[in-house]
Motif scaffolding. Structure first.
Motif, PDB file in Angstrom:
ATOM      1  N   CYS A 308      89.833  18.732  19.020  1.00  0.00           N
ATOM      2  CA  CYS A 308      89.902  17.811  17.887  1.00  0.00           C
ATOM      3  C   CYS A 308      90.586  18.445  16.673  1.00  0.00           C
ATOM      4  O   CYS A 308      90.199  19.518  16.219  1.00  0.00           O
ATOM      5  N   CYS A 330      78.749  17.506  17.172  1.00  0.00           N
ATOM      6  CA  CYS A 330      79.815  16.923  17.990  1.00  0.00           C
ATOM      7  C   CYS A 330      79.423  16.974  19.461  1.00  0.00           C
ATOM      8  O   CYS A 330      79.459  15.986  20.177  1.00  0.00           O
ATOM      9  N   CYS A 337      82.182  10.741  14.054  1.00  0.00           N
ATOM     10  CA  CYS A 337      83.409  11.390  13.585  1.00  0.00           C
ATOM     11  C   CYS A 337      83.641  11.171  12.094  1.00  0.00           C
ATOM     12  O   CYS A 337      84.095  12.073  11.396  1.00  0.00           O
TER      13      CYS A 337
HETATM   14 FE1  SF4 Z   1      86.200  15.911  15.945  1.00  0.00          FE
HETATM   15 FE2  SF4 Z   1      84.535  13.890  15.916  1.00  0.00          FE
HETATM   16 FE3  SF4 Z   1      83.817  16.179  17.033  1.00  0.00          FE
HETATM   17 FE4  SF4 Z   1      84.102  16.045  14.393  1.00  0.00          FE
HETATM   18  S1  SF4 Z   1      82.611  14.971  15.594  1.00  0.00           S
HETATM   19  S2  SF4 Z   1      84.855  17.660  15.703  1.00  0.00           S
HETATM   20  S3  SF4 Z   1      85.795  14.596  14.202  1.00  0.00           S
HETATM   21  S4  SF4 Z   1      85.425  14.820  17.714  1.00  0.00           S
END
Ligand code: SF4
Ligand code: TRP
Length: 400
Positions: A308, A330, A337
């Motif tokens: 990501c 995550c 996100c």
């Molecule tokens: Fe990426 Fe979403 Fe994971 Fe954050 S939560 S690292 S934005 S995939």
């Protein structure tokens, strides 16, 4: 002669973004506390590749200077100027061209590389071939000894060192050099003369670098020397002629690891930038719409930060605690996100806040920037003229 002077230039070919800030400008801001700094807009260098679209250059010059000021380059500490406003650079470029072997220019790696890369432009021009020599003139004219640049520019600094060496070799030898140098040693006074001789012998007989440095330091702190004697004494330590142009060193700037909005390096050509003074709404919008790990289709799908681009930004902006929170949240689908992106948005905005504040006065009153640059040009010209006077003299052009 051996000053603590830093010089660097930037081509005004596009607006600056956070990649420039993290890669270059933060470094400039730091250097200005330690060195006498000269930073300039390399508009002639921009013309070597953008001669067909000169309006791009005109649009970017003042914005770029405002970006520098916004980033914290302080006009009270650093001298800011525009290359083409110091025409002495062009004269030195011309004079140096007399002793520059064509093969040296053709072998500079950026010459062929750029011609191959920028296929939309015809770079088989005299001006483009001379790019590194113009850069040498930029540096040598201020007798700058430290040049902060990225890796790609190191061959240009090496080239500059070779040009300086060649110049001193060709023009630094004067008739009766030994005698004049010995007379200059006497002018140092008994104690200094004795120290100078000792250190010179040590250097010449044993190659002792510390002795070389000590002899130079001794000359630096000696006040009542004429410029000519000073040059002779610097050259005499090493046995040779006068040092008219001093060799600079590259101050290697670590490559910016600033990631763009898509996880690639932030770059105008990838269209993934956040500009230095981008407005807050736009910053938030760009980050909110950044792609994330494609595996997270639904909020409940766990993800992998390594896949990501938002994680790349956390690496730049977040502390360990926050990074831990991202990793954990995550991988367990514990955070969404958008939630993950918010601290990045906050951090970018916090970084930009002082930049907006600094820029405000300059945007309100453009004459401020004009006058900072006018002062800088004047100061730069004075120094440039001094070097040129010496260069003209040894090249037989003073006709007095
Ligand atoms: Fe990426 Fe979403 Fe994971 Fe954050 S939560 S690292 S934005 S995939
Ligand atoms: N060639 C440099 C670049 O593209 C810009 C530049 C021109 C420069 N003259 C300079 C950098 C002198 C350092 C010193 O980045």
């Amino acid at each position: 002669m051996f000053t603590n002077r830093v010089l660097s230039g930037m081509r005004p070919t596009g607006s600056l973004h956070l990649g420039h800030y993290h890669g270059v400008l933060k470094n400039w801001v730091m250097l200005q506390h330690e060195y006498e700094c000269f930073f300039f807009v390399a508009d002639w260098h921009a013309l070597t590749t953008h001669y067909a679209t000169p309006e791009i250059i005109g649009q970017n010059v003042w914005d770029m200077v405002i970006d520098w000021l916004a980033a914290g380059v302080d006009p009270a500490q650093s001298t800011l100027f525009i290359q083409s406003r110091v025409p002495e650079h062009a004269e030195l470029h011309l004079l140096l061209s007399m002793i520059t072997p064509l093969g040296w220019l053709e072998r500079v790696p950026t010459y062929k590389d750029q011609q191959d890369r920028l296929t939309d432009k015809d770079l088989s021009t005299y001006g483009f071939l001379g790019y590194p020599l113009l850069q040498s003139a930029d540096i040598l004219i201020y007798r700058a000894n430290r040049v902060p640049v990225g890796e790609d520019q190191v061959p240009h600094i090496e080239f500059t060192r070779e040009i300086a060496r060649r110049f001193n070799h060709v023009f630094g030898r004067e008739p009766g050099f030994e005698g004049k140098a010995e007379a200059a040693v006497k002018k140092l006074g008994a104690r200094r003369a004795r120290l100078y001789r000792q250190m010179r012998t040590k250097y010449l007989e044993q190659g002792d670098g510390a002795a070389l440095a000590a002899a130079r330091a001794l000359l630096e702190e000696t006040q009542n020397l004429t410029l000519g004697d000073r040059e002779r004494l610097f050259g005499y330590i090493e046995g040779g002629g006068k040092v008219i142009l001093s060799e600079p060193l590259a101050l290697l700037t670590e490559a910016s690891k600033m990631p763009g909005l898509d996880g690639q390096k932030m770059s105008k050509s990838y269209n993934n930038t956040i500009s230095l003074r981008e407005d807050a709404d736009s910053v938030a919008r760009k980050i909110r719409t950044m792609p994330t790990d494609p595996a997270r289709v639904k909020r409940s799908d766990p993800g992998d930060p390594e896949k990501c681009p938002v994680w790349q930004l956390h690496l730049v902006y977040s502390d360990d605690h926050k990074k831990q929170w991202v990793q954990q949240g995550c991988r367990s689908a514990g955070i969404g996100c958008l939630e993950c992106k918010q601290p990045v948005i906050d951090a970018v905005l916090a970084e930009q806040k002082p930049m907006h504040e600094r820029a405000e006065q300059y945007l309100e009153d453009p004459t401020l920037v004009r006058s900072i640059v006018a002062d800088g040009c004047e100061k730069a010209r004075k120094l440039a003229q001094e070097t040129l006077r010496d260069v003209r003299e040894v090249m037989g052009l003073s006709y007095s």
